[in-house]
Design a protein around this motif. Structure first.
Motif, PDB file in Angstrom:
ATOM      1  N   GLY A 206       7.173   6.623  -0.432  1.00  0.00           N
ATOM      2  CA  GLY A 206       8.263   6.886  -1.362  1.00  0.00           C
ATOM      3  C   GLY A 206       8.239   8.311  -1.860  1.00  0.00           C
ATOM      4  O   GLY A 206       7.259   9.037  -1.662  1.00  0.00           O
ATOM      5  N   PRO A 207       9.298   8.727  -2.511  1.00  0.00           N
ATOM      6  CA  PRO A 207       9.381  10.104  -2.993  1.00  0.00           C
ATOM      7  C   PRO A 207       8.457  10.371  -4.184  1.00  0.00           C
ATOM      8  O   PRO A 207       8.108   9.448  -4.927  1.00  0.00           O
ATOM      9  N   PRO A 208       8.067  11.617  -4.346  1.00  0.00           N
ATOM     10  CA  PRO A 208       7.232  11.982  -5.497  1.00  0.00           C
ATOM     11  C   PRO A 208       7.874  11.522  -6.813  1.00  0.00           C
ATOM     12  O   PRO A 208       9.082  11.609  -6.990  1.00  0.00           O
TER      13      PRO A 208
ATOM     14  N   VAL B  91      16.729   5.923  -4.056  1.00  0.00           N
ATOM     15  CA  VAL B  91      15.548   6.648  -3.604  1.00  0.00           C
ATOM     16  C   VAL B  91      15.458   6.555  -2.089  1.00  0.00           C
ATOM     17  O   VAL B  91      16.017   5.650  -1.468  1.00  0.00           O
ATOM     18  N   ARG B  92      14.740   7.508  -1.516  1.00  0.00           N
ATOM     19  CA  ARG B  92      14.477   7.497  -0.072  1.00  0.00           C
ATOM     20  C   ARG B  92      13.157   6.758   0.139  1.00  0.00           C
ATOM     21  O   ARG B  92      12.134   7.128  -0.435  1.00  0.00           O
ATOM     22  N   LEU B  93      13.199   5.730   0.969  1.00  0.00           N
ATOM     23  CA  LEU B  93      12.002   4.948   1.272  1.00  0.00           C
ATOM     24  C   LEU B  93      11.826   4.813   2.776  1.00  0.00           C
ATOM     25  O   LEU B  93      12.804   4.692   3.506  1.00  0.00           O
ATOM     26  N   ARG B  94      10.582   4.813   3.200  1.00  0.00           N
ATOM     27  CA  ARG B  94      10.201   4.420   4.559  1.00  0.00           C
ATOM     28  C   ARG B  94       9.129   3.357   4.388  1.00  0.00           C
ATOM     29  O   ARG B  94       8.223   3.526   3.582  1.00  0.00           O
ATOM     30  N   TYR B  95       9.236   2.276   5.153  1.00  0.00           N
ATOM     31  CA  TYR B  95       8.258   1.207   4.995  1.00  0.00           C
ATOM     32  C   TYR B  95       8.181   0.353   6.256  1.00  0.00           C
ATOM     33  O   TYR B  95       9.082   0.353   7.092  1.00  0.00           O
ATOM     34  N   THR B  96       7.082  -0.360   6.362  1.00  0.00           N
ATOM     35  CA  THR B  96       6.897  -1.343   7.418  1.00  0.00           C
ATOM     36  C   THR B  96       5.920  -2.398   6.921  1.00  0.00           C
ATOM     37  O   THR B  96       5.305  -2.232   5.862  1.00  0.00           O
ATOM     38  N   TYR B  97       5.821  -3.464   7.684  1.00  0.00           N
ATOM     39  CA  TYR B  97       4.875  -4.546   7.410  1.00  0.00           C
ATOM     40  C   TYR B  97       4.065  -4.832   8.661  1.00  0.00           C
ATOM     41  O   TYR B  97       4.569  -4.685   9.777  1.00  0.00           O
ATOM     42  N   SER B  98       2.843  -5.291   8.460  1.00  0.00           N
ATOM     43  CA  SER B  98       2.099  -5.828   9.598  1.00  0.00           C
ATOM     44  C   SER B  98       2.802  -7.115  10.015  1.00  0.00           C
ATOM     45  O   SER B  98       3.329  -7.855   9.183  1.00  0.00           O
TER      46      SER B  98
ATOM     47  N   GLY C 260       3.111   7.807  -2.875  1.00  0.00           N
ATOM     48  CA  GLY C 260       1.769   7.744  -2.320  1.00  0.00           C
ATOM     49  C   GLY C 260       1.117   9.099  -2.179  1.00  0.00           C
ATOM     50  O   GLY C 260       0.035   9.216  -1.617  1.00  0.00           O
ATOM     51  N   HIS C 261       1.762  10.138  -2.684  1.00  0.00           N
ATOM     52  CA  HIS C 261       1.192  11.482  -2.584  1.00  0.00           C
ATOM     53  C   HIS C 261       0.072  11.695  -3.594  1.00  0.00           C
ATOM     54  O   HIS C 261      -0.973  12.229  -3.269  1.00  0.00           O
ATOM     55  N   GLN C 262       0.284  11.297  -4.821  1.00  0.00           N
ATOM     56  CA  GLN C 262      -0.718  11.477  -5.868  1.00  0.00           C
ATOM     57  C   GLN C 262      -1.675  10.289  -5.983  1.00  0.00           C
ATOM     58  O   GLN C 262      -2.831  10.471  -6.320  1.00  0.00           O
ATOM     59  N   ARG C 263      -1.164   9.088  -5.722  1.00  0.00           N
ATOM     60  CA  ARG C 263      -1.986   7.888  -5.898  1.00  0.00           C
ATOM     61  C   ARG C 263      -1.808   6.933  -4.716  1.00  0.00           C
ATOM     62  O   ARG C 263      -1.223   5.862  -4.852  1.00  0.00           O
ATOM     63  N   PRO C 264      -2.315   7.298  -3.529  1.00  0.00           N
ATOM     64  CA  PRO C 264      -2.191   6.382  -2.397  1.00  0.00           C
ATOM     65  C   PRO C 264      -3.121   5.186  -2.560  1.00  0.00           C
ATOM     66  O   PRO C 264      -4.062   5.226  -3.342  1.00  0.00           O
ATOM     67  N   GLY C 265      -2.830   4.146  -1.824  1.00  0.00           N
ATOM     68  CA  GLY C 265      -3.714   2.985  -1.804  1.00  0.00           C
ATOM     69  C   GLY C 265      -3.017   1.715  -2.237  1.00  0.00           C
ATOM     70  O   GLY C 265      -1.804   1.671  -2.433  1.00  0.00           O
TER      71      GLY C 265
ATOM     72  N   VAL D 159       0.849  -1.183   0.000  1.00  0.00           N
ATOM     73  CA  VAL D 159       0.000   0.000   0.000  1.00  0.00           C
ATOM     74  C   VAL D 159       0.887   1.236   0.000  1.00  0.00           C
ATOM     75  O   VAL D 159       1.722   1.409   0.895  1.00  0.00           O
ATOM     76  N   ARG D 160       0.722   2.081  -1.020  1.00  0.00           N
ATOM     77  CA  ARG D 160       1.470   3.348  -1.073  1.00  0.00           C
ATOM     78  C   ARG D 160       0.784   4.354  -0.160  1.00  0.00           C
ATOM     79  O   ARG D 160      -0.434   4.519  -0.216  1.00  0.00           O
ATOM     80  N   VAL D 161       1.579   5.045   0.657  1.00  0.00           N
ATOM     81  CA  VAL D 161       1.045   6.051   1.571  1.00  0.00           C
ATOM     82  C   VAL D 161       1.894   7.313   1.473  1.00  0.00           C
ATOM     83  O   VAL D 161       3.077   7.263   1.159  1.00  0.00           O
ATOM     84  N   ALA D 162       1.270   8.446   1.761  1.00  0.00           N
ATOM     85  CA  ALA D 162       1.996   9.724   1.746  1.00  0.00           C
ATOM     86  C   ALA D 162       2.740   9.953   3.055  1.00  0.00           C
ATOM     87  O   ALA D 162       3.752  10.642   3.081  1.00  0.00           O
ATOM     88  N   ASP D 163       2.241   9.382   4.157  1.00  0.00           N
ATOM     89  CA  ASP D 163       2.831   9.583   5.481  1.00  0.00           C
ATOM     90  C   ASP D 163       2.778   8.256   6.224  1.00  0.00           C
ATOM     91  O   ASP D 163       1.706   7.824   6.660  1.00  0.00           O
ATOM     92  N   LEU D 164       3.912   7.601   6.367  1.00  0.00           N
ATOM     93  CA  LEU D 164       3.967   6.281   6.973  1.00  0.00           C
ATOM     94  C   LEU D 164       3.437   6.285   8.406  1.00  0.00           C
ATOM     95  O   LEU D 164       2.626   5.426   8.770  1.00  0.00           O
ATOM     96  N   ASP D 165       3.865   7.243   9.215  1.00  0.00           N
ATOM     97  CA  ASP D 165       3.431   7.280  10.615  1.00  0.00           C
ATOM     98  C   ASP D 165       1.922   7.450  10.729  1.00  0.00           C
ATOM     99  O   ASP D 165       1.272   6.772  11.526  1.00  0.00           O
ATOM    100  N   ALA D 166       1.366   8.338   9.934  1.00  0.00           N
ATOM    101  CA  ALA D 166      -0.076   8.563   9.960  1.00  0.00           C
ATOM    102  C   ALA D 166      -0.824   7.309   9.508  1.00  0.00           C
ATOM    103  O   ALA D 166      -1.841   6.934  10.101  1.00  0.00           O
TER     104      ALA D 166
END
Length: 158
Positions: A72-74, A53-60, A80-85, A12-19
């Protein structure tokens, strides 16, 4: 051949990992592995070749189907900024190069890889057929690494 029994995550692409972790953790009843961050994630794409590239990620932690959240970066495949999900499904495979080339011969497009094709693709590839589903092939050799990472989770839902 790919065995769908080896599918292990939905990316799942997200704009803010913590959120996203906070929003989804308790609601879905999942805990998260310690987030990983890299300013130097290697990736090859047809448009840019090999680059970082700069990445932040986690898994359940819970499985067998894990949820991967990736920030990920724009402009990147992980933007995940333009097309999250929901973005892709991840499948363990034994032979990245052979499976990647088999899918390409079947008309799938190579979207990204850890290394350039001439360098054997590396630990993962992203492939997409015309119908749109992106499949991430992940080298089964990484399974022990992922299992240890998930086992070390501290039980946080956010």
């Amino acid at each position: 051949m790919i065995d769908l029994g080896d599918a292990f995550h939905i990316g799942v692409r997200v704009a803010d990992l913590d959120a996203a972790m906070s929003e989804m953790g308790a609601a879905l009843g999942v805990t998260w592995a310690a987030p990983q961050e890299s300013d130097t994630q290697s990736v090859w794409t047809p448009a840019e070749g090999e680059h970082q590239v700069r990445l932040r990620y986690t898994y359940s932690v819970e499985g067998p189907q894990h949820i991967e959240l990736v920030e990920g970066p724009p402009g990147s495949v992980w933007d995940g900024h333009q097309r999250p999900g929901a973005h892709h499904m991840g499948v363990w495979v034994d032979h990245i190069a052979a499976e990647t080339e088999r899918l390409q011969h079947a008309g799938w497009e190579l979207v990204a890889a850890y290394r350039a094709p001439e360098n054997g693709y590396g630990f993962f590839t992203y492939l997409q057929p015309r119908s749109g589903l992106i499949v991430e092939l992940v080298d089964r050799a990484l399974l022990a690494h992922f299992t240890a990472w998930w086992a070390a989770a501290d039980g946080r839902q956010t």
